[in-house]
Design a protein around this motif. Structure first.
Motif, PDB file in Angstrom:
ATOM      1  N   LYS A 214      57.883  33.378  36.683  1.00 50.58           N
ATOM      2  CA  LYS A 214      59.010  32.560  37.135  1.00 50.58           C
ATOM      3  C   LYS A 214      60.305  33.177  36.626  1.00 50.58           C
ATOM      4  O   LYS A 214      60.933  32.669  35.698  1.00 50.58           O
ATOM      5  CB  LYS A 214      58.872  31.122  36.633  1.00 50.58           C
ATOM      6  CG  LYS A 214      57.709  30.358  37.244  1.00 50.58           C
ATOM      7  CD  LYS A 214      57.725  28.915  36.778  1.00 50.58           C
ATOM      8  CE  LYS A 214      56.710  28.071  37.527  1.00 50.58           C
ATOM      9  NZ  LYS A 214      56.765  26.644  37.167  1.00 50.58           N
TER      10      LYS A 214
ATOM     11  N   ALA B 185      57.675  31.109  43.187  1.00 54.78           N
ATOM     12  CA  ALA B 185      58.225  30.349  42.054  1.00 54.78           C
ATOM     13  C   ALA B 185      59.449  29.557  42.486  1.00 54.78           C
ATOM     14  O   ALA B 185      60.286  29.200  41.651  1.00 54.78           O
ATOM     15  CB  ALA B 185      58.580  31.310  40.921  1.00 54.78           C
TER      16      ALA B 185
ATOM     17  N   GLY C 163      54.337  29.320  40.903  1.00 56.81           N
ATOM     18  CA  GLY C 163      54.553  30.635  40.325  1.00 56.81           C
ATOM     19  C   GLY C 163      53.316  31.304  39.776  1.00 56.81           C
ATOM     20  O   GLY C 163      53.406  32.303  39.049  1.00 56.81           O
TER      21      GLY C 163
END
Length: 404
Positions: free
Chosen positions: A253, A265, A292
């Protein structure tokens, strides 16, 4: 740091550092190393990967450069205390081919560019053509732009199917794996049938197309691919064994990532919205997920396959046959930066030409941009999940440097 101040690329031109900032900018800005080190993704842009902890208790489990399970030549130093991954350091120089671009005539340079990463030849070729057309002031017909869109989306479909197939292979879902690889091959054969080469080699031309293209029957052929893919995907995602391996595995992320990695993400960045090709004419919308992990990256690729198929269908209604088209170019003298959304994500290309020859060339590839996110995401995971983490990024080592 806001998205408009993201560091997108760093190029050394005549021994001077220049950078490209922002998600859609193509402006070169002179910069220095001290300034660049303030950006978290500086290592990802330059390939100066962080070293792994040198704890004497850790075992360095080497993968590659020539071992089973990894498609290309790359050495991965995976540091582990036995089960948990504590650090990863990639060594990518085994695939460094030192492609010599300087001194090349435009057509020769285009040929070499398409072969930097054959799996992304349509994207790379289009980026080079866009840069050369900008430098020479050549306008491109709308139907040629539409053909380039079809090429890009077919390329995305083939690569995304391959990534999902590799994830399936990692979970030993052998029936689904071979079905997916067969589907990827089907898409490649469809490409070969309609474009004359399974990797689009020799189709793109500066200012036009070097080969006639016909899209008759393309939509129906892709419908059959999508139908089979839907059936395989449903079976695959009903397997608890498969989902358990990819869910909550390798979170990534980071706002500086690109392509499906970023969109998985919930960073809704996609260079196709920048207008380098007329995607807005076909209602293009960004596909995304928000977790993510490996599963999210697989889901985004699955969504994008359907999106690509849908766009190709709409484009085929407008363009059925395009003959070979060439343009008279008066000369190439200048420099340009272009960005294209390859299947792996945003790619930034720099091209400098003088007296009709290439004098400078560089790229920041999607694989280079995303590598540190993989290195960070895989840490704290377990060694047996390594395959899923690696394959979900869709890396191509061949596009990670080596241009002169």
């Amino acid at each position: 740091m806001d998205k408009d101040n993201q560091l997108s690329a760093v190029f050394r031109i005549d021994n001077v550092l220049y950078c490209v900032k922002g998600r859609s900018s193509t402006a070169l800005v002179r910069c220095d190393t001290a300034e660049l080190k303030d950006y978290e993704n500086y290592p990802s842009i330059t390939g100066e990967f962080e070293k792994s902890p040198s704890d004497g208790k850790l075992f360095n489990f080497n993968l590659g450069p020539a071992s089973g399970g990894i498609l290309e030549s790359v050495k991965l130093n995976v540091y582990t205390d036995g089960e948990r991954i504590t650090g990863i350091v990639p060594e990518t120089q085994f695939k460094n081919r030192h492609v010599r671009m300087k001194g090349s005539a435009p057509d020769d340079a285009l040929l070499k560019t398409e072969r930097i990463n054959g799996a992304y030849a349509a994207g790379y070729g289009t980026a080079f053509c866009l840069a050369a057309e900008d430098i020479s002031g050549v306008d491109v017909d709308y139907d040629v732009q539409l053909v380039r869109m079809i090429m890009s989306e077919l390329e995305r479909m083939a690569n995304h199917i391959q990534v999902i197939g590799k994830l399936s292979e990692g979970a030993s879902q052998n029936v689904a794996t071979y079905q997916l690889f067969a589907l990827e091959e089907r898409v490649r054969r469809i490409i070969s049938k309609h474009f004359g080469h399974r990797f689009f080699y020799g189709v793109n031309g500066i200012g036009g197309l070097e080969r006639a293209v016909a899209t008759d029957g393309l939509s129906a052929e892709l419908d059959r691919v999508i139908g089979e893919l839907a059936s395989i995907w449903d079976a695959l995602t009903s397997s608890r064994m498969f989902l358990d391996r990819i869910q909550t595995t390798c979170y990534a992320k980071k706002p500086w990532t690109v392509g499906p990695v970023a969109r998985a993400a919930d960073f809704k960045f996609d260079t196709r919205t920048s207008g380098y090709l007329p995607y807005s004419d076909f209602g293009f919308e960004i596909s995304s997920d928000d977790t993510g992990d490996v599963l999210s990256r697989a889901l985004v690729r699955r969504y994008e396959i359907d999106s690509s198929r849908s766009m190709i269908g709409e484009i085929c209604k407008k363009v059925r046959r395009v003959g070979k088209k060439t343009r008279t170019v008066n000369g190439f003298d200048g420099r340009a930066v272009k960005r294209v959304e390859t299947p792996g994500g945003d790619m930034v290309m720099f091209l400098d030409m003088k007296n009709n020859l290439v004098t400078g060339f560089d790229i920041r590839s999607a694989s280079t941009a995303n590598m540190p996110a993989f290195m960070q995401g895989a840490v704290t995971g377990i060694l047996t999940d390594f395959t899923f983490a690696w394959e979900s990024f869709g890396f191509w080592i061949s596009e990670m440097g080596g241009y002169q």
